[in-house]
Write an enzyme that holds these catalytic residues in place. Structure first.
Site, PDB file in Angstrom:
ATOM      1  N   ARG A 123       0.846  -1.189   0.000  1.00 29.82           N
ATOM      2  CA  ARG A 123       0.000   0.000   0.000  1.00 29.82           C
ATOM      3  C   ARG A 123       0.883   1.241   0.000  1.00 29.82           C
ATOM      4  NH1 ARG A 123      -2.682   0.919   4.602  1.00 29.82           N
ATOM      5  NH2 ARG A 123      -3.997   2.437   3.601  1.00 29.82           N
ATOM      6  N   LYS A 188       3.900  -6.504  11.977  1.00 29.66           N
ATOM      7  CA  LYS A 188       3.143  -6.850  10.774  1.00 29.66           C
ATOM      8  C   LYS A 188       3.489  -8.259  10.280  1.00 29.66           C
ATOM      9  CE  LYS A 188       1.768  -4.899   6.380  1.00 29.66           C
ATOM     10  NZ  LYS A 188       1.427  -3.636   5.747  1.00 29.66           N
ATOM     11  N   ARG A 323      -1.384   5.108  13.420  1.00 29.14           N
ATOM     12  CA  ARG A 323      -0.310   4.799  14.380  1.00 29.14           C
ATOM     13  C   ARG A 323      -0.841   4.946  15.782  1.00 29.14           C
ATOM     14  NH1 ARG A 323       2.127   4.311  10.274  1.00 29.14           N
ATOM     15  NH2 ARG A 323       3.950   5.338   9.438  1.00 29.14           N
TER      16      ARG A 323
HETATM   17  C1  BTN Z   1       0.570  -3.763   2.331  1.00 26.36           C
HETATM   18  O1  BTN Z   1       1.312  -2.823   2.054  1.00 26.36           O
HETATM   19  O2  BTN Z   1       0.258  -4.013   3.485  1.00 26.36           O
HETATM   20  C2  BTN Z   1       0.025  -4.644   1.242  1.00 26.36           C
HETATM   21  C3  BTN Z   1       1.029  -5.673   0.814  1.00 26.36           C
HETATM   22  C4  BTN Z   1       0.527  -6.586  -0.275  1.00 26.36           C
HETATM   23  C5  BTN Z   1       1.604  -7.477  -0.816  1.00 26.36           C
HETATM   24  C6  BTN Z   1       1.065  -8.524  -1.737  1.00 26.36           C
HETATM   25  S1  BTN Z   1       2.249  -9.771  -2.121  1.00 26.36           S
HETATM   26  C7  BTN Z   1       1.193 -10.421  -3.334  1.00 26.36           C
HETATM   27  C8  BTN Z   1       0.539  -9.245  -4.042  1.00 26.36           C
HETATM   28  N1  BTN Z   1       1.376  -8.782  -5.127  1.00 26.36           N
HETATM   29  C9  BTN Z   1       1.874  -7.581  -4.901  1.00 26.36           C
HETATM   30  O3  BTN Z   1       2.628  -6.965  -5.660  1.00 26.36           O
HETATM   31  N2  BTN Z   1       1.425  -7.113  -3.731  1.00 26.36           N
HETATM   32  C10 BTN Z   1       0.548  -8.049  -3.079  1.00 26.36           C
END
Ligand code: BTN
Length: 325
Positions: A123, A188, A323
């Site tokens: 994100r 996380k 946060r």
């Molecule tokens: C976040 O930032 O919390 C979301 C992370 C999401 C990562 C996943 S890994 C599989 C899918 N492909 C990506 O490029 N991103 C999501």
């Protein structure tokens, strides 16, 4: 990772010795080329040992994702709804892979896992650290017909389903951080990234991306820009990624198939019961401002309910982060 390296990895995944000659034959290259390619695998975090007279080995082998095994663990409902399951050794981003499929052929109910992502995305433009054969990087595409309004709260509901699937496998004490981070011990464990394509008021496709840390190598820790954890840190043996993957699909596929009827209402209570910050003072950081308030829970559409200066305010998603104050 080129196609020769992919073939070599598949041969070496069994943890047995393979001579240079044998590997060269399998991959259709010379013994010298085998040696060169295997040296480059080091950069991917794959430790290939060479022993004179015996050949090459990955000590302990590699436990790779396996479509047949995953499929054998699916419920009848999930198996019937799934239209394709792709397992890639490497891709830029599993979300991008499915968005491309959506654009070219309207991919519905397709799932993609990758052993490694070269440009995994998180994100707010963040990078998702995605080393080889360590974690779960998966995406699912789904076609919806009633526009994006019917999908409010979907990413939060997905968070609930992921926690439920992991809890059913014995991983306890998971919490959710609005909007959709999955935490373990305040760190996380997993993140969800939803991307949309199509008509926002009619037929649209959603690509749900999930990154779940299963056994993150310590060598990667430096690259992760937030407190993180993985399932291996609370497991006795090495977690079985194929089983985890199948259990996730068993939870997520029925959720997606019913979401336009159910909406977030069905998941709201479960989300709040896992709310990491319930009743706590938090800061909501947006590109424009920071709002401080007490976390009351989530609204019927998945918005963040904060008590700010004695009044309840609801904030929707977007480029925001939360946060603890
Ligand atoms: C976040 O930032 O919390 C979301 C992370 C999401 C990562 C996943 S890994 C599989 C899918 N492909 C990506 O490029 N991103 C999501």
């Amino acid at each position: 990772m080129n196609s020769t390296q992919q073939l070599l990895i598949k041969c070496l995944a069994d943890g047995c010795f393979h001579s240079g000659e044998e590997l060269g034959r399998e991959a259709g290259v010379s013994r010298a080329a085998v040696w060169k390619h295997l040296q480059q695998l080091d950069a991917l975090g794959i430790d290939v040992t060479r022993q004179k007279g015996r050949g090459y080995v990955v000590v302990g082998g590699l436990s790779l994702l396996d479509a047949d095994r995953m499929q054998s663990l699916l419920t009848a409902e999930a198996a019937a709804l799934l239209s394709a399951l792709d397992i890639l050794l490497q891709t830029e981003s599993t979300n991008q892979y499915l968005l491309d499929q959506v654009a070219s052929s309207g991919a519905h109910a397709q799932v993609c896992f990758a052993e490694r992502q070269t440009r995994g995305r998180g994100r707010r433009g963040r990078h998702w650290v995605s080393p080889f054969a360590a974690n779960i990087y998966m995406s699912m595409s789904w076609r919806f017909t009633q526009g994006v309004a019917a999908l409010e709260g979907l990413s939060l509901a997905i968070g609930v389903a992921v926690c439920d699937a992991l809890q059913a496998m014995g991983f306890e004490h998971l919490q959710l951080k609005w909007p959709n981070d999955i935490l373990l011990g305040g760190r996380k464990l997993a993140g969800i990234l939803i991307e949309l394509a199509g008509d926002v008021s009619g037929e649209c496709y959603v690509v749900v991306g999930l990154g779940l840390n299963v056994n993150m190598p310590n060598s990667m820790a430096m690259q992760i820009d937030q407190p993180w954890t993985d399932l291996a840190s609370i497991s006795t043996g090495l977690p079985d990624r194929n089983r985890i993957a199948a259990m996730l699909l068993n939870g997520l596929i029925p959720l997606l198939s019913r979401y336009e009827q159910d909406g977030f209402g069905r998941y709201r209570g479960a989300w709040e019961s896992r709310n990491a910050y319930q009743g706590q003072r938090v800061n909501l950081i947006t590109p424009a401002t920071t709002v401080s308030g007490v976390m009351l829970g989530v609204s019927g559409s998945g918005g963040l309910r904060l008590q700010v200066d004695g009044l309840e305010q609801v904030y929707l998603g977007g480029e925001v982060s939360l946060r603890i104050a």
